[in-house]
Design an enzyme around this catalytic site. Sequence first.
Site, PDB file in Angstrom:
ATOM      1  N   ALA A  61       1.005  -1.116  -0.130  1.00 19.54           N
ATOM      2  CA  ALA A  61      -0.005   0.037   0.052  1.00 19.54           C
ATOM      3  C   ALA A  61       0.933   1.267  -0.200  1.00 19.54           C
ATOM      4  O   ALA A  61       1.941   1.243   0.386  1.00 19.54           O
ATOM      5  CB  ALA A  61      -0.867   0.148   1.398  1.00 19.54           C
TER       6      ALA A  61
ATOM      7  N   GLY B  94       0.869  -5.500   0.551  1.00 18.10           N
ATOM      8  CA  GLY B  94      -0.318  -6.075  -0.667  1.00 18.10           C
ATOM      9  C   GLY B  94       0.606  -6.176  -1.953  1.00 18.10           C
ATOM     10  O   GLY B  94      -0.115  -6.860  -2.885  1.00 18.10           O
TER      11      GLY B  94
ATOM     12  N   GLU C 120       1.956  -5.918   8.025  1.00 19.48           N
ATOM     13  CA  GLU C 120       1.145  -4.895   8.360  1.00 19.48           C
ATOM     14  C   GLU C 120       0.947  -4.856   9.532  1.00 19.48           C
ATOM     15  O   GLU C 120       0.659  -3.696  10.097  1.00 19.48           O
ATOM     16  CB  GLU C 120      -0.337  -5.524   7.519  1.00 19.48           C
TER      17      GLU C 120
ATOM     18  N   GLU D  99       0.545  -9.858  -1.368  1.00 16.20           N
ATOM     19  CA  GLU D  99      -0.738 -10.351  -1.732  1.00 16.20           C
ATOM     20  C   GLU D  99      -1.132 -10.458  -3.119  1.00 16.20           C
ATOM     21  O   GLU D  99      -1.890 -11.432  -3.503  1.00 16.20           O
ATOM     22  CB  GLU D  99      -1.738  -9.482  -0.853  1.00 16.20           C
TER      23      GLU D  99
END
Length: 267
Positions: free
Chosen positions: A73, A118, A141, A121
């Site tokens: 992110a 992310g 995170e 991910e």
Amino acid sequence: MTSTDAPGLVRTERHGEGGHVVEIVLDRPDALNAVSTAMAEAIGRVSAAVAADPDVRCVVLTSSQARAFCVGADLKERNTMSDAELVRARPGNRAAYGGILDLPVPAIAAVEGFALGGGFELALSCDLIIAGEGAAVGLPEVSVGVIPGGGGTQLLTRRVGWSRAASMIFTARRLTAAQARDLGCVDEVVATGSARARALELASAIAANSPVGLRQAKRAMRLGSDLDLTAGLEIEDNCWRQTAFSGDRAEGVAAFAEKRPPRWPGR
């Protein structure tokens, strides 16, 4: 296929005879592909367009530069966002990760450099992950006060099991490519700088197979993976029926009998 709606953020390239392999390129090098609101929306749009293209047989997800696949992110942007803005951005972020996860054809992530948060991910949303030796992956995170929100808590657990996923997520630690392979987080490690070439090579081998078969095999695996065996076998039977009476099956059997390469009609 070339994306024109997200210049400088995400683009696509076709490969091979017939262009059946599509490469989705994360292309925000100045920010190491950090996923901003705009980039998340672009990933969602591009993945939806690829998913809707019946000529696509395999997807490769890559980065335009070697230093990072994606660092996760965009925390600089997040630091300026109000709670209301964060809530409004959430559907776009979910669509980005869901768009890669829900691709109806096999998808391969080619990871070089950092794949964190992310970014990892996005790789986990693919079916296979090829990593360069210099890659580093992780879900950090909890170290910044949130949890993996792009599917990481679910996808990593399904890949490596509860305790290994818990260890990675709770400690927020990074793994080298070799460590990630040993834990099952990535599927193959190649020389640094070779992940994209290896992924495209593998994608080409996959794309030589029946497009109907590929889509139905992925559908059966995805839908049945979290069900009991009996229910999973029912899904498999339904997907088998979609292939058994298809033009691809007729062509595949004929090509085998005639000792020639198949010419898949894709229906």
